[in-house]
Scaffold this motif. Structure first.
Motif, PDB file in Angstrom:
ATOM      1  N   PHE A 239     -13.082  32.494 136.782  1.00 27.17           N
ATOM      2  CA  PHE A 239     -11.619  32.459 136.746  1.00 27.17           C
ATOM      3  C   PHE A 239     -11.080  33.298 135.584  1.00 27.17           C
ATOM      4  CE2 PHE A 239     -12.552  28.385 138.977  1.00 27.17           C
ATOM      5  CZ  PHE A 239     -11.927  28.699 140.177  1.00 27.17           C
ATOM      6  N   GLU A 240     -11.774  33.299 134.464  1.00 27.93           N
ATOM      7  CA  GLU A 240     -11.340  34.125 133.336  1.00 27.93           C
ATOM      8  C   GLU A 240     -11.446  35.608 133.674  1.00 27.93           C
ATOM      9  OE1 GLU A 240     -13.685  32.782 130.081  1.00 27.93           O
ATOM     10  OE2 GLU A 240     -12.343  31.121 129.578  1.00 27.93           O
ATOM     11  N   THR A 241     -12.437  35.962 134.474  1.00 27.59           N
ATOM     12  CA  THR A 241     -12.570  37.359 134.906  1.00 27.59           C
ATOM     13  C   THR A 241     -11.392  37.774 135.774  1.00 27.59           C
ATOM     14  OG1 THR A 241     -14.987  37.211 134.822  1.00 27.59           O
ATOM     15  CG2 THR A 241     -14.040  39.016 136.110  1.00 27.59           C
ATOM     16  N   ILE A 242     -10.959  36.886 136.653  1.00 30.23           N
ATOM     17  CA  ILE A 242      -9.806  37.174 137.512  1.00 30.23           C
ATOM     18  C   ILE A 242      -8.546  37.348 136.658  1.00 30.23           C
ATOM     19  CG2 ILE A 242      -8.318  36.286 139.354  1.00 30.23           C
ATOM     20  CD1 ILE A 242     -11.058  37.154 140.335  1.00 30.23           C
ATOM     21  N   LEU A 243      -8.343  36.446 135.705  1.00 35.44           N
ATOM     22  CA  LEU A 243      -7.170  36.530 134.840  1.00 35.44           C
ATOM     23  C   LEU A 243      -7.237  37.773 133.955  1.00 35.44           C
ATOM     24  CD1 LEU A 243      -4.556  35.368 133.733  1.00 35.44           C
ATOM     25  CD2 LEU A 243      -5.915  33.917 132.201  1.00 35.44           C
ATOM     26  N   ASP A 244      -8.415  38.071 133.427  1.00 34.53           N
ATOM     27  CA  ASP A 244      -8.585  39.253 132.585  1.00 34.53           C
ATOM     28  C   ASP A 244      -8.223  40.525 133.360  1.00 34.53           C
ATOM     29  OD1 ASP A 244      -9.873  40.475 130.030  1.00 34.53           O
ATOM     30  OD2 ASP A 244     -10.814  41.543 131.681  1.00 34.53           O
ATOM     31  N   ASP A 245      -8.629  40.602 134.606  1.00 35.26           N
ATOM     32  CA  ASP A 245      -8.319  41.778 135.433  1.00 35.26           C
ATOM     33  C   ASP A 245      -6.813  41.908 135.634  1.00 35.26           C
ATOM     34  OD1 ASP A 245      -9.286  43.980 137.275  1.00 35.26           O
ATOM     35  OD2 ASP A 245      -8.184  42.760 138.720  1.00 35.26           O
ATOM     36  N   ALA A 246      -6.132  40.773 135.853  1.00 30.24           N
ATOM     37  CA  ALA A 246      -4.674  40.809 136.047  1.00 30.24           C
ATOM     38  C   ALA A 246      -3.968  41.279 134.778  1.00 30.24           C
ATOM     39  CB  ALA A 246      -4.175  39.427 136.458  1.00 30.24           C
ATOM     40  N   LEU A 247      -4.411  40.802 133.625  1.00 31.43           N
ATOM     41  CA  LEU A 247      -3.778  41.188 132.376  1.00 31.43           C
ATOM     42  C   LEU A 247      -4.084  42.637 132.004  1.00 31.43           C
ATOM     43  CD1 LEU A 247      -4.460  37.940 130.322  1.00 31.43           C
ATOM     44  CD2 LEU A 247      -2.250  38.721 131.169  1.00 31.43           C
ATOM     45  N   GLN A 248      -5.311  43.076 132.287  1.00 28.89           N
ATOM     46  CA  GLN A 248      -5.672  44.453 131.971  1.00 28.89           C
ATOM     47  C   GLN A 248      -4.852  45.446 132.792  1.00 28.89           C
ATOM     48  OE1 GLN A 248      -7.458  45.619 129.658  1.00 28.89           O
ATOM     49  NE2 GLN A 248      -9.139  44.267 129.116  1.00 28.89           N
ATOM     50  N   ASN A 249      -4.413  45.044 133.953  1.00 28.53           N
ATOM     51  CA  ASN A 249      -3.638  45.930 134.816  1.00 28.53           C
ATOM     52  C   ASN A 249      -2.136  45.757 134.641  1.00 28.53           C
ATOM     53  OD1 ASN A 249      -5.531  47.487 136.769  1.00 28.53           O
ATOM     54  ND2 ASN A 249      -6.385  45.424 136.722  1.00 28.53           N
ATOM     55  N   THR A 250      -1.749  45.126 133.538  1.00 28.68           N
ATOM     56  CA  THR A 250      -0.335  44.929 133.226  1.00 28.68           C
ATOM     57  C   THR A 250       0.062  45.867 132.099  1.00 28.68           C
ATOM     58  OG1 THR A 250      -0.464  42.593 133.850  1.00 28.68           O
ATOM     59  CG2 THR A 250       1.424  43.276 132.521  1.00 28.68           C
ATOM     60  N   ASP A 251       1.124  46.634 132.287  1.00 33.29           N
ATOM     61  CA  ASP A 251       1.626  47.537 131.246  1.00 33.29           C
ATOM     62  C   ASP A 251       2.622  46.794 130.355  1.00 33.29           C
ATOM     63  OD1 ASP A 251       0.249  49.907 131.697  1.00 33.29           O
ATOM     64  OD2 ASP A 251       1.586  50.459 133.344  1.00 33.29           O
ATOM     65  N   TRP A 252       2.500  47.027 129.043  1.00 38.72           N
ATOM     66  CA  TRP A 252       3.428  46.467 128.074  1.00 38.72           C
ATOM     67  C   TRP A 252       3.972  47.591 127.208  1.00 38.72           C
ATOM     68  CZ3 TRP A 252       4.612  41.295 128.188  1.00 38.72           C
ATOM     69  CH2 TRP A 252       3.772  40.479 128.951  1.00 38.72           C
ATOM     70  N   PRO A 253       5.161  47.402 126.619  1.00 36.72           N
ATOM     71  CA  PRO A 253       5.759  48.476 125.812  1.00 36.72           C
ATOM     72  C   PRO A 253       5.203  48.599 124.404  1.00 36.72           C
ATOM     73  CG  PRO A 253       7.237  46.606 125.932  1.00 36.72           C
ATOM     74  CD  PRO A 253       6.102  46.298 126.852  1.00 36.72           C
ATOM     75  N   ARG A 254       4.203  47.827 124.030  1.00 34.08           N
ATOM     76  CA  ARG A 254       3.616  47.924 122.698  1.00 34.08           C
ATOM     77  C   ARG A 254       2.182  47.419 122.774  1.00 34.08           C
ATOM     78  NH1 ARG A 254       2.833  43.063 120.333  1.00 34.08           N
ATOM     79  NH2 ARG A 254       2.678  43.929 118.257  1.00 34.08           N
TER      80      ARG A 254
END
Length: 407
Positions: A239-254
């Motif tokens: 489950f942490e791998t799934i969440l990590d993938d979602a966060l890694q593919n999220t762009d942030w302004p900083r």
């Protein structure tokens, strides 16, 4: 576990925005034919092919006064329209950064448990396919400011006629400037080193986990589906791998550092986010001058800056909660946000927690995700009774998280 996001982001196709020292720099238009706005001015950029390019400044009408074409009223009006359009594009892009909550995904449209279960069975019965985490690069710290000497650089005549008292006074002034620069340099160096150490430790944990999981996975490739299904409900690493993938593919302004833990038996996701400092957000805005021929920077009021910061902080929490509930079909999210400051007691950088929130999926999904523009993230997070000390003028104070208070 932690990771970092890119500093530069693409807001919408054709518009690129960068935050640096609180001043936004914006490029509008496709590569090779764009307008860029930053603290150094507004420029038109045109690629001519063959490695040649043309660049001209737009925000100084006087600089083009010797060009007959610019002097024509229709050309002036075209310039004004271009500058006005640039300002509007810049304002739009800045609003999207501040109102980061408008990118919150709808958890109802996320992964279901059945989808993840099928993915899990396929994953554990296939060869291990995850690449090893990349080791973070050690940051390059600029050299310390050079301490001035009594024999300061100056012209020959000034050296000839300057008195000893004047020279001493000039040296003491230069020394005071150097001391302030050293303090700034030491603070920045400590902050960079601390963040690198945090990232390095996170990588070491990820790499050790990757080695462990890789070995285990190879040993259980032949495991039958029934055993795999028995492990699914409690496999926090999956489950942490799934969440990590979602966060890694999220762009942030900083640059953003996020740690997380998944507790499937409790249907709980725990998030810890390094929030931006208030200085990281824009401290000014841009308008056209009275003649509409130049872009002018205006400073924001301190209350407006604090309100913008509070809105952005709550927007980050709202978006992260949405991402977590979208990625994993769990029932609860517990999220904490901190900034970094120098402790008055020890002089060391410490994590200063300013907000904590526990959210249930059912309550979070009551939001209208088709109308996020109309949601105030501060009010939205307030529905979940967050642990925070924020004044009516948007000043944050430290809070106790899990029985621990930063000193």
């Amino acid at each position: 576990m932690g990771f970092r996001f890119r500093r530069s982001i693409t807001i919408i196709p054709g518009i690129r925005l960068n935050l640096s020292n609180g001043l936004p720099s914006l490029s509008v238009g496709p590569r090779g034919a764009s307008i860029s706005v930053g603290k150094r001015g507004t420029y038109a950029n045109l690629g001519l092919g063959g490695g040649l390019s043309y660049r001209t400044r737009l925000d100084r009408a006087a600089a083009a006064s010797n060009t007959a074409a610019i002097e024509r009223s229709e050309s002036k009006e075209e310039l004004r329209n271009t500058l006005q359009s640039t300002i509007e594009q810049m304002e739009s892009a800045t609003r999207q950064i501040i109102n980061v909550h408008t990118l919150t995904p709808n958890p109802a449209q996320g992964h279901s448990m059945n989808e993840l279960r099928d993915h899990y069975v396929k994953a554990v019965t296939s060869p291990y396919a995850f690449a090893a985490p990349e080791r973070p690069e050690k940051p390059v710290i600029p050299p310390a400011p050079i301490k001035p000497t009594i024999e300061l650089e100056t012209g020959f005549l000034k050296k000839l006629f300057e008195s000893q008292e004047d020279r001493q006074e000039r040296y003491e002034a230069a020394l005071a400037i150097w001391e302030r620069s050293m303090l700034d340099w030491e603070r920045e160096k400590a902050l960079v080193e601390k963040r690198y150490q945090s990232t390095r430790m996170a990588w070491a944990e990820q790499y050790a986990l990757w080695q462990f999981e890789s070995s285990n996975h190879q040993a259980m490739i032949t495991t039958n589906i029934e055993i795999a299904l028995g492990r699914f409900d409690s496999d926090s690493v999956f489950f942490e791998t799934i969440l990590d993938d979602a966060l890694q593919n999220t762009d942030w302004p900083r640059d953003t550092s996020i740690s997380f833990e998944v507790l499937p038996e409790q249907s709980l996701i725990k998030l810890d986010v390094d929030l931006p400092e208030i200085e990281d957000l824009p401290q000014s805005y841009f308008i056209l001058n009275r003649q509409r021929t130049e872009i002018v920077k205006k400073e924001m009021t301190q209350k407006a800056i604090r309100e913008t910061y509070a809105r952005h902080v709550h927007g980050i929490l709202m978006r992260l909660i949405g991402i977590a509930l979208y990625a994993l079909p769990f029932e609860r999210v517990s999220i904490c946000g901190f900034t970094q400051r120098v402790s008055k007691a020890t002089g060391n950088l410490v994590d200063d927690y300013i907000i904590e929130c526990d959210v249930d999926r059912s309550a979070f999904q009551e939001m209208n995700f088709s109308s996020l523009d109309n949601i105030d993230p501060i009010v939205a997070i307030s529905r979940f009774n967050p642990n925070r000390k924020m004044s009516t003028t948007y000043v944050f104070q430290s809070i106790t998280v899990n029985g621990f208070t930063n000193i």
